[in-house]
Design a protein around this motif. Sequence first.
Motif, mmCIF file in Angstrom:
data_model
loop_
_atom_site.group_PDB
_atom_site.id
_atom_site.type_symbol
_atom_site.label_atom_id
_atom_site.label_comp_id
_atom_site.label_asym_id
_atom_site.label_seq_id
_atom_site.Cartn_x
_atom_site.Cartn_y
_atom_site.Cartn_z
ATOM 1 N N HIS A 251 -2.198 -9.547 -35.610
ATOM 2 C CA HIS A 251 -1.856 -10.089 -34.524
ATOM 3 C C HIS A 251 -0.657 -11.196 -33.996
ATOM 4 O O HIS A 251 -0.499 -11.523 -36.113
ATOM 5 C CB HIS A 251 -3.482 -11.165 -35.113
ATOM 6 C CG HIS A 251 -3.373 -12.171 -33.889
ATOM 7 N ND1 HIS A 251 -3.834 -11.486 -32.374
ATOM 8 C CD2 HIS A 251 -3.008 -13.453 -33.591
ATOM 9 C CE1 HIS A 251 -3.317 -12.596 -31.088
ATOM 10 N NE2 HIS A 251 -3.690 -13.592 -31.922
ATOM 11 N N LEU A 252 0.045 -11.188 -33.203
ATOM 12 C CA LEU A 252 0.781 -11.849 -33.361
ATOM 13 C C LEU A 252 0.906 -12.664 -32.325
ATOM 14 O O LEU A 252 0.034 -12.847 -31.302
ATOM 15 C CB LEU A 252 2.220 -10.570 -31.951
ATOM 16 C CG LEU A 252 3.203 -10.217 -33.320
ATOM 17 C CD1 LEU A 252 3.653 -8.507 -32.920
ATOM 18 C CD2 LEU A 252 3.332 -9.804 -34.189
ATOM 19 N N ILE A 253 1.242 -13.760 -32.144
ATOM 20 C CA ILE A 253 1.038 -15.116 -31.158
ATOM 21 C C ILE A 253 1.581 -15.050 -30.122
ATOM 22 O O ILE A 253 2.496 -14.407 -30.173
ATOM 23 C CB ILE A 253 1.812 -16.806 -32.458
ATOM 24 C CG1 ILE A 253 2.463 -16.261 -32.737
ATOM 25 C CG2 ILE A 253 0.520 -16.111 -33.365
ATOM 26 C CD1 ILE A 253 2.737 -17.956 -32.902
ATOM 27 N N GLY A 254 1.011 -15.932 -29.247
ATOM 28 C CA GLY A 254 2.226 -16.031 -27.676
ATOM 29 C C GLY A 254 1.842 -14.702 -27.087
ATOM 30 O O GLY A 254 2.783 -14.264 -26.497
ATOM 31 N N ARG A 255 0.961 -13.886 -27.621
ATOM 32 C CA ARG A 255 0.901 -12.325 -26.720
ATOM 33 C C ARG A 255 -0.456 -12.202 -25.732
ATOM 34 O O ARG A 255 -1.600 -13.510 -25.830
ATOM 35 C CB ARG A 255 0.532 -11.034 -27.576
ATOM 36 C CG ARG A 255 2.263 -10.668 -27.835
ATOM 37 C CD ARG A 255 2.959 -11.778 -28.393
ATOM 38 N NE ARG A 255 4.389 -10.988 -27.770
ATOM 39 C CZ ARG A 255 5.710 -11.519 -28.980
ATOM 40 N NH1 ARG A 255 5.288 -12.559 -28.944
ATOM 41 N NH2 ARG A 255 6.536 -11.065 -29.398
ATOM 42 N N PRO A 256 -0.138 -11.786 -24.874
ATOM 43 C CA PRO A 256 -1.658 -11.624 -23.595
ATOM 44 C C PRO A 256 -2.622 -11.287 -25.193
ATOM 45 O O PRO A 256 -3.034 -11.121 -25.338
ATOM 46 C CB PRO A 256 -1.322 -10.390 -22.956
ATOM 47 C CG PRO A 256 -0.141 -10.358 -22.840
ATOM 48 C CD PRO A 256 0.829 -10.260 -23.930
ATOM 49 N N ASP A 257 -4.203 -11.586 -24.442
ATOM 50 C CA ASP A 257 -5.222 -11.393 -25.026
ATOM 51 C C ASP A 257 -5.718 -10.477 -24.706
ATOM 52 O O ASP A 257 -6.309 -10.109 -26.017
ATOM 53 C CB ASP A 257 -6.183 -12.164 -23.821
ATOM 54 C CG ASP A 257 -6.313 -13.785 -23.721
ATOM 55 O OD1 ASP A 257 -5.730 -13.660 -24.852
ATOM 56 O OD2 ASP A 257 -7.036 -14.370 -22.761
ATOM 57 N N PHE A 259 -3.004 -8.002 -25.778
ATOM 58 C CA PHE A 259 -2.581 -7.141 -26.833
ATOM 59 C C PHE A 259 -3.225 -7.945 -28.472
ATOM 60 O O PHE A 259 -3.262 -8.956 -28.564
ATOM 61 C CB PHE A 259 -0.784 -7.987 -26.961
ATOM 62 C CG PHE A 259 -0.259 -7.414 -27.520
ATOM 63 C CD1 PHE A 259 0.804 -6.290 -27.234
ATOM 64 C CD2 PHE A 259 -0.217 -8.119 -29.296
ATOM 65 C CE1 PHE A 259 1.829 -5.812 -27.468
ATOM 66 C CE2 PHE A 259 1.372 -6.987 -30.014
ATOM 67 C CZ PHE A 259 1.753 -6.073 -29.313
ATOM 68 N N GLU B 29 -2.349 -13.425 -41.435
ATOM 69 C CA GLU B 29 -1.520 -13.147 -41.187
ATOM 70 C C GLU B 29 -0.356 -13.349 -41.571
ATOM 71 O O GLU B 29 -0.572 -14.415 -42.160
ATOM 72 C CB GLU B 29 -1.201 -13.178 -39.571
ATOM 73 C CG GLU B 29 -1.836 -12.580 -38.341
ATOM 74 C CD GLU B 29 -2.185 -10.979 -38.700
ATOM 75 O OE1 GLU B 29 -1.233 -9.679 -39.552
ATOM 76 O OE2 GLU B 29 -3.080 -10.264 -38.313
ATOM 77 N N GLU B 127 3.032 -16.253 -22.668
ATOM 78 C CA GLU B 127 3.187 -17.546 -23.358
ATOM 79 C C GLU B 127 3.784 -18.569 -23.921
ATOM 80 O O GLU B 127 4.943 -18.190 -25.009
ATOM 81 C CB GLU B 127 1.917 -17.043 -24.279
ATOM 82 C CG GLU B 127 1.230 -17.141 -23.463
ATOM 83 C CD GLU B 127 -0.678 -16.844 -24.645
ATOM 84 O OE1 GLU B 127 -0.726 -17.498 -25.540
ATOM 85 O OE2 GLU B 127 -1.027 -16.031 -23.915
ATOM 86 N N SER B 129 4.152 -19.780 -27.155
ATOM 87 C CA SER B 129 3.780 -19.663 -28.597
ATOM 88 C C SER B 129 4.470 -18.081 -28.987
ATOM 89 O O SER B 129 4.814 -17.850 -30.186
ATOM 90 C CB SER B 129 3.024 -19.396 -29.160
ATOM 91 O OG SER B 129 1.454 -19.027 -28.063
ATOM 92 N N ALA B 130 5.156 -17.146 -28.005
ATOM 93 C CA ALA B 130 6.001 -16.121 -28.031
ATOM 94 C C ALA B 130 6.967 -16.619 -29.078
ATOM 95 O O ALA B 130 7.468 -15.612 -28.966
ATOM 96 C CB ALA B 130 5.853 -15.459 -26.947
#
Lengths: 367, 164
Positions: A251-257, A259, B29, B127, B129-130
């Motif tokens: 999981h990558l933070i700051g990505r759309p739901d 994703f 993660e 976003e 946080s990206a």
Amino acid sequence: MSKSVDETVFDFFAVLLQEPSTEVPVAAENELDSKKAEVESVSFKKQHGKTINKASLKSTQDVTNVSAKSPQVESKKVHTEVNKEFAEPQVDKAALSKLLSAVSKPSIKQHEHKVDELTAGENPPEPVKTQQQVQQEIKSKAQQVRQQLGQVIVEKESNEKSETLSSVDNKESEFSADISLDKAETSFSETDGEHDSRVAQQSAIPPSITGNLQDVLDDEFQVLFFNVAGLTLAVPLVSLGGIVKIEHINHLIGRPDWFLGVQTRREQKVNVVDSCRWVMPEKYTKELADGIDYQYLVMLEDTDWGLACESLVNAVRIDKSHVNWREKPGKRPWLAGVVKEQMCGILNVQALIEMLDAGLGCQDSID
Amino acid sequence: MTDSRNVAAVAAGKEDVVLQWVTFKLDNETYGINVMQVQEVLRYTEIAPVPGAPLYVLGIINLRGNVVTVIDTRSRFGLDAAEVDDSSRIVIIEAEKQVIGILVDSVAEVVYLRRSEIDNAPNVGTEESAKFIQGVSNRDNELLILVDLDKLLSDDEWAEITQL
């Protein structure tokens, strides 16, 4: 279905019109008719200075023909006979015209108005005319009115057609939002498919969004069907980059739901799309999410994008004509059309990739 | 993709620098932060809440006589909150000339990465946080997400925590 008021009234008058023809001998009928026509024309000319009596009657006759689209055979027969009778009317045409004009007000009035307009510029008719001249004039006027009526009817029909088409468009644009788990909604799309084919027949130049896809595809092409949360989607094999088993998604933070994250594959990273969430965000609930068990990634062309799916159904060869191609990209350019037999959406992978690259949701348009 | 980048790096005459990254876990993660910015790693200690502090601030700790602000990394990354357990750690880092602590689920190891092994993160989403992610690297079929600590807070936020 019950008859409309117009049809009922017309049927009634049709019966009325029939009666004299059975009683009056033909020769006497003609004589009577010519005399009546003369009297009517003269009396009407006296009142209005115009000779549109017969024309008006003809208008009503045409309207009768148009309106009498009832499926009832008897009614049709009656109208056929009426048409014959109208060629040589034997009743009080003025009175009948008046009566019918009340029923078919809009069209008759419209045409009377048009006749008024046509005759407005003309000089008032000479006070005395021979019977032949009067008849000739009546015929010519009637011819004009018939032509105008024909035009108006064609306009009406085309208007009705365009209204139908626009409603079809609306329904069609609503379709893909409702490709969902419900089988009932799938049956809805069946109807939609019919509309689609009609639309496809109507429009000559398809917009490039699906036009491009259709250009790429052969007349016969293979598609892969896959399932996402009970929804079946199809992807043309020419646009399929591969199938990858889902193992571990980061999981990558700051990505759309939608994703889901990134999965590594042969030293490469695959961007995993939560297909359910992307395709039908409005249906996405926690309960639905809990029930989804993604197993595979459907890779899109040679990109890093992979659509998560629960199961792969099969790959079949289909004909282009087996797809109701969407003619307008609308809200969902990623949806190329609907495969008729399987009743499932077929993806426009190129548009889908563009949207994913841009971080767009399923209902965003490509600008 | 990696090969082509290596070729490009060699062609450009650039040295393929090896960097060390301290890795930690958050929500299953693995994240990495530049070892040069890490001062020390502490076991979880009591964090004193600060009234009126921003939501991303858990509170302060006393580190050998110095007050250090601890950031809620989960909250900052938009992740769900989790209970603190034995493996929880406070990583003391230095960024933007300030010393702060970040609470993480666990600290794993120090890894060595060539610059050429670092890829850009998928450029999806806008976003806030990206922007924390400065790159990703594939190690043993696992993705290591590299965090840019300087961007963990905005300039205003960095200034704000000095006033706590």
